[in-house]
Write an enzyme that holds these catalytic residues in place. Structure first.
Site: not given
Ligand code: BES
Ligand code: MN
Ligand code: ZN
Length: 499
Positions: A264, A269, A276, A287, A346, A348, A350
């Site tokens: 990933k 993010d 967030k 991230d 959020d 995201e 996956r």
């Protein structure tokens, strides 16, 4: 690679320079060459130990002024506990403890790589050397002023006194490439997000070409053609275009199915429209820890010319709120053809992995896939920073990862998958939704990924707690840890390399 440490190998009989580091067991017993080097001072060590309550526990250190007759400035005795039960990770730790004793003023050190039973093996001595370098790593690229005591940039000069200097030198090179890989991963995680955005990340991955790694970069247009609507939806609110990078190292038999690692790479993010809270949002520059690990791992494998066919694939995006950003309620179509209702923008990671996993499964037909992702805050709640969460559809792969984790010290802990959890991500409007509610958040995230592996043996490592921000250790003083490089290098070395 800027390295604060230079390591050379000398015989155990060589004279010590600077700080002398020796080892003892939990009975304070020293090795024969060590006892000889200390001479009558060995008795003083016993007295200092008793005064300091030092019992030779593994990784504990006794630091004393070098006694008369010992040609060194300081004497550091490191406990080896019960030597018979030591693992590779323990020797790394010893190196880290030793490097922790270096100061701006004291940069020369001799380490006697000897246990009470005799000289350490080359692998053990080399693990100490690796631990020294891992500990000394610092990310100070953006500091224009050094703190007091830091100036000078003096390079530590360390002699490892070993039983067989030639064998140790030979083992040093490949182990050094793995440390380089960890350092590459740490650098990537530590870099600020204005510098390291998807295109720049792809450019850095491209530097692996120098090692003979084949690099393919998918831009937005080619991902559109492939139908990667899940990944592209995440990046559509960003001014920085998304990328997917496929890396191939062909060091194994021609035509043999590769092993594959997927990362990933969310370069930042914000959460997107489901934005967030401000507190600690800066941490979301990390991230992309999964992608960083895959790049570091590919470096390690290619540089040490691993005899295996390996694919590394990373999905690089930035998750931003914007007039063009994806909305909760949107339905996207993934490369697999499966549709996904976006509940929370959020969740995201996956979505990114869904398309990259499917791409790798279909295009490279790997023996297995291991993905790494800073995927859920829930895994940090469950396991803290000591273990990564592991999910797998294959017991053999899971067991091998568990064992590699124990040996390398980059530990994993297996959590369950099952149809009852899978149900939680069914959607009333699409084939699935991208969140499964409050319960078992790390598990429903893994269930989501499993829908995109198409039966390929697979393991998912949720590294949200281990990739960054974990407490400092003997071998890592940096925010970005480089977690996973050593774990997966060992997995490949132990099971998937042609002998
Ligand atoms: N990148 C985060 C997960 C994360 C949190 C990593 C803290 C490292 C530290 C991920 O994209 C995320 O936001 N996950 C959400 C999922 C939720 C919306 C279902 C989470 O964990 O809250
Ligand atoms: Mn997120
Ligand atoms: Zn994320």
């Amino acid at each position: 690679m800027s390295d604060a440490i230079k390591v050379g190998f000398v015989p155990l009989s060589a004279a010590a320079r600077g700080i002398l580091v020796v080892f003892c067991d939990d009975g304070l017993k020293l090795g024969p060459a060590t006892a000889k080097a200390l001479g009558s001072a060995a008795d003083l060590v016993k007295r200092a130990a008793s005064a300091a309550g030092f019992k030779g526990k593994s990784g504990a250190a006794l630091d004393i002024l070098a006694p008369e007759g010992v040609k060194a400035t300081r004497l550091v005795v490191i406990g080896a506990g019960k030597p018979a039960s030591l693992k590779a990770s323990d020797f790394l730790k010893f190196g880290g403890v030793a490097a922790g004793k270096l100061t701006a003023a004291a940069t020369a050190m001799t380490i006697m790589a000897e246990l009470p039973g005799g000289a350490m093996t080359s692998e053990q001595a080399v693990a100490i050397a690796s631990g020294l370098r891992l500990r000394a790593y610092k990310f100070d690229r953006y500091k224009t002023k050094k703190k007091d005591g830091e100036e000078g940039g003096s390079r530590a000069d360390i002699s490892l006194a070993v039983g067989d200097a030639i064998a140790a030198k030979k083992a040093f090179a490949p182990a050094g490439h793995v440390v380089d890989g960890v350092i590459i991963a740490r650098d990537l995680v530590n870099e600020p997000p204005n510098v390291l955005f998807p295109e720049e990340f792809a450019r850095r991955a491209g530097q692996l070409r120098k090692l003979g790694v084949k690099i393919e970069v998918l831009d937005v247009k080619s991902m559109q053609k492939l139908g990667m609507g899940a990944l592209l939806g995440v990046g559509q609110g960003s001014a920085r275009p998304s990328r997917t990078v496929i890396m191939r190292w062909d060091g194994g038999k021609k035509g043999e199915a590769p092993v594959a690692f997927v990362g990933k790479g969310v370069c930042f993010d914000t959460g997107g429209i489901s934005i967030k809270a401000a507190g600690s949002m800066e941490d979301m520059k990390g991230d992309m820890g999964g992608a960083a690990c895959v790049v570091g791992l590919m470096h390690a494998l290619a540089a040490r010319k691993a005899k295996a066919n390996v694919v590394g694939a990373i999905g690089l995006v930035e998750n931003m709120p914007d007039g063009n950003a994806q909305r909760p309620g949107d339905i996207v179509t993934s490369m697999s053809g499966q549709t996904i209702e976006i509940i929370n923008t959020d969740a995201e990671g996956r979505l990114v992995l869904a398309d990259v996993l499917w791409y790798v499964a279909k295009k490279t037909k790997p023996k297995f896939m291991v993905d790494l992702a800073t995927l859920t805050g829930a895994i940090v709640v469950a396991l803290g920073t000591e273990h990564a969460g592991m999910f797998s559809n294959n017991d053999e792969l899971a067991d091998r990862l568990l064992a590699a984790g124990v040996e390398s010290g980059e530990k994993v802990w297996r959590l369950p998958l099952g149809p009852e959890y899978d149900k939680l991500i069914d959607s009333q409007f699409a084939d699935m939704k991208n969140t499964g509610g409050r319960h078992g958040g790390s598990i429903t995230a893994a269930q989501f990924l499993q829908r995109f592996v198409d039966g390929t043996p697979w393991a998912h490592l949720d590294i949200a707690g281990t990739a960054m921000g974990a407490p400092k250790t003997d071998i890592n003083q940096s925010w970005g840890s480089g977690y996973g490089v050593r774990l997966l290098d060992r997995l490949v070395a132990d099971h998937y390399e042609r002998k």
